[in-house]
Design a protein around this motif. Structure first.
Motif, PDB file in Angstrom:
ATOM      1  N   UNK A 126       0.839  -1.204   0.000  1.00  0.00           N
ATOM      2  CA  UNK A 126       0.000   0.000   0.000  1.00  0.00           C
ATOM      3  C   UNK A 126       0.867   1.245   0.000  1.00  0.00           C
ATOM      4  N   UNK A 127       1.911   1.236   0.807  1.00  0.00           N
ATOM      5  CA  UNK A 127       2.817   2.395   0.861  1.00  0.00           C
ATOM      6  C   UNK A 127       3.508   2.603  -0.485  1.00  0.00           C
ATOM      7  N   UNK A 128       3.945   1.520  -1.109  1.00  0.00           N
ATOM      8  CA  UNK A 128       4.616   1.621  -2.408  1.00  0.00           C
ATOM      9  C   UNK A 128       3.667   2.131  -3.493  1.00  0.00           C
ATOM     10  N   UNK A 129       2.383   1.785  -3.374  1.00  0.00           N
ATOM     11  CA  UNK A 129       1.393   2.229  -4.353  1.00  0.00           C
ATOM     12  C   UNK A 129       0.829   3.611  -4.025  1.00  0.00           C
ATOM     13  N   UNK A 130       1.144   4.121  -2.841  1.00  0.00           N
ATOM     14  CA  UNK A 130       0.646   5.442  -2.455  1.00  0.00           C
ATOM     15  C   UNK A 130      -0.808   5.441  -2.038  1.00  0.00           C
ATOM     16  N   UNK A 131      -1.259   4.323  -1.499  1.00  0.00           N
ATOM     17  CA  UNK A 131      -2.634   4.217  -1.004  1.00  0.00           C
ATOM     18  C   UNK A 131      -2.594   3.615   0.396  1.00  0.00           C
ATOM     19  N   UNK A 132      -3.746   3.532   1.026  1.00  0.00           N
ATOM     20  CA  UNK A 132      -3.814   2.903   2.347  1.00  0.00           C
ATOM     21  C   UNK A 132      -4.141   1.417   2.183  1.00  0.00           C
ATOM     22  N   UNK A 133      -3.808   0.604   3.185  1.00  0.00           N
ATOM     23  CA  UNK A 133      -4.197  -0.815   3.117  1.00  0.00           C
ATOM     24  C   UNK A 133      -5.716  -0.984   2.989  1.00  0.00           C
ATOM     25  N   UNK A 134      -6.466  -0.084   3.625  1.00  0.00           N
ATOM     26  CA  UNK A 134      -7.928  -0.143   3.538  1.00  0.00           C
ATOM     27  C   UNK A 134      -8.402   0.116   2.116  1.00  0.00           C
ATOM     28  N   UNK A 135      -7.690   1.012   1.406  1.00  0.00           N
ATOM     29  CA  UNK A 135      -8.065   1.296   0.017  1.00  0.00           C
ATOM     30  C   UNK A 135      -7.904   0.045  -0.837  1.00  0.00           C
ATOM     31  N   UNK A 136      -6.862  -0.721  -0.570  1.00  0.00           N
ATOM     32  CA  UNK A 136      -6.680  -1.972  -1.316  1.00  0.00           C
ATOM     33  C   UNK A 136      -7.778  -2.959  -0.949  1.00  0.00           C
ATOM     34  N   UNK A 137      -8.030  -3.120   0.349  1.00  0.00           N
ATOM     35  CA  UNK A 137      -9.042  -4.078   0.792  1.00  0.00           C
ATOM     36  C   UNK A 137     -10.433  -3.735   0.259  1.00  0.00           C
ATOM     37  N   UNK A 138     -10.758  -2.441   0.177  1.00  0.00           N
ATOM     38  CA  UNK A 138     -12.093  -2.007  -0.221  1.00  0.00           C
ATOM     39  C   UNK A 138     -12.205  -1.651  -1.697  1.00  0.00           C
ATOM     40  N   UNK A 139     -11.130  -1.852  -2.469  1.00  0.00           N
ATOM     41  CA  UNK A 139     -11.127  -1.459  -3.874  1.00  0.00           C
ATOM     42  C   UNK A 139     -12.142  -2.251  -4.670  1.00  0.00           C
ATOM     43  N   UNK A 140     -12.830  -1.536  -5.554  1.00  0.00           N
ATOM     44  CA  UNK A 140     -13.698  -2.192  -6.534  1.00  0.00           C
ATOM     45  C   UNK A 140     -13.674  -1.374  -7.812  1.00  0.00           C
ATOM     46  N   UNK A 141     -13.876  -2.037  -8.930  1.00  0.00           N
ATOM     47  CA  UNK A 141     -13.885  -1.349 -10.222  1.00  0.00           C
ATOM     48  C   UNK A 141     -14.972  -0.282 -10.243  1.00  0.00           C
ATOM     49  N   UNK A 142     -16.127  -0.608  -9.682  1.00  0.00           N
ATOM     50  CA  UNK A 142     -17.253   0.323  -9.698  1.00  0.00           C
ATOM     51  C   UNK A 142     -16.923   1.610  -8.943  1.00  0.00           C
ATOM     52  N   UNK A 143     -16.293   1.467  -7.783  1.00  0.00           N
ATOM     53  CA  UNK A 143     -15.957   2.664  -7.008  1.00  0.00           C
ATOM     54  C   UNK A 143     -14.895   3.493  -7.712  1.00  0.00           C
TER      55      UNK A 143
END
Length: 136
Positions: A55-72
């Motif tokens: 998540x840090x390497x991608x510049x997002x939070x771990x929660x953003x990865x866990x909650x990611x969806x194409x629709x959002x």
């Protein structure tokens, strides 16, 4: 590829792609190799410590990865487009806010070039006069 499931590896892959990052770049940021990233992106689950590092390497939070969806993601980008690029009539809005008049700046540059040319011309005239003096 749908990311509506809880397949963390696919979500990481999709976020990486949206950030226009190659597996090699993510691998370098994590101090590993491209093959390890490929394996991770094919894994359904990832340990929490590794998720935090990714998540840090991608510049997002771990929660953003866990909650990611194409629709959002699509809704997010559509909202940015709607809010920043169109006005209430649906026409494309121009978000330019110059703090100076571009024509004034252009005229300043033209005047500066004219002065430089005049100085160059004067210098050449002085050089010619000096050379003529030497010849006589």
């Amino acid at each position: 590829m749908s990311t509506s499931t809880n397949h963390i590896g696919r979500k990481i892959s999709r976020i990486r792609e949206l950030r226009d990052m190659k597996q090699e770049a993510l691998a370098q940021a994590l101090g590993t190799n491209q093959q390890a990233i490929s394996i991770m992106e094919n894994s359904e689950t990832i340990e929490e410590a590794k998720l935090i590092a990714v998540a840090e390497a991608l510049g997002v939070t771990p929660e953003a990865i866990k909650n990611f969806s194409e629709e959002s993601a699509i809704n997010y980008f559509n909202n940015i487009h709607d809010n920043n690029f169109t006005n209430s009539n649906g026409a494309i809005a121009q978000n330019h806010s110059c703090t100076f008049n571009p024509l004034d700046k252009l005229m300043e540059v033209i005047e500066e070039n004219k002065k430089l040319y005049e100085r160059l011309l004067q210098s050449e005239k002085e050089k010619i006069a000096y050379l003529e003096k030497l010849i006589k």
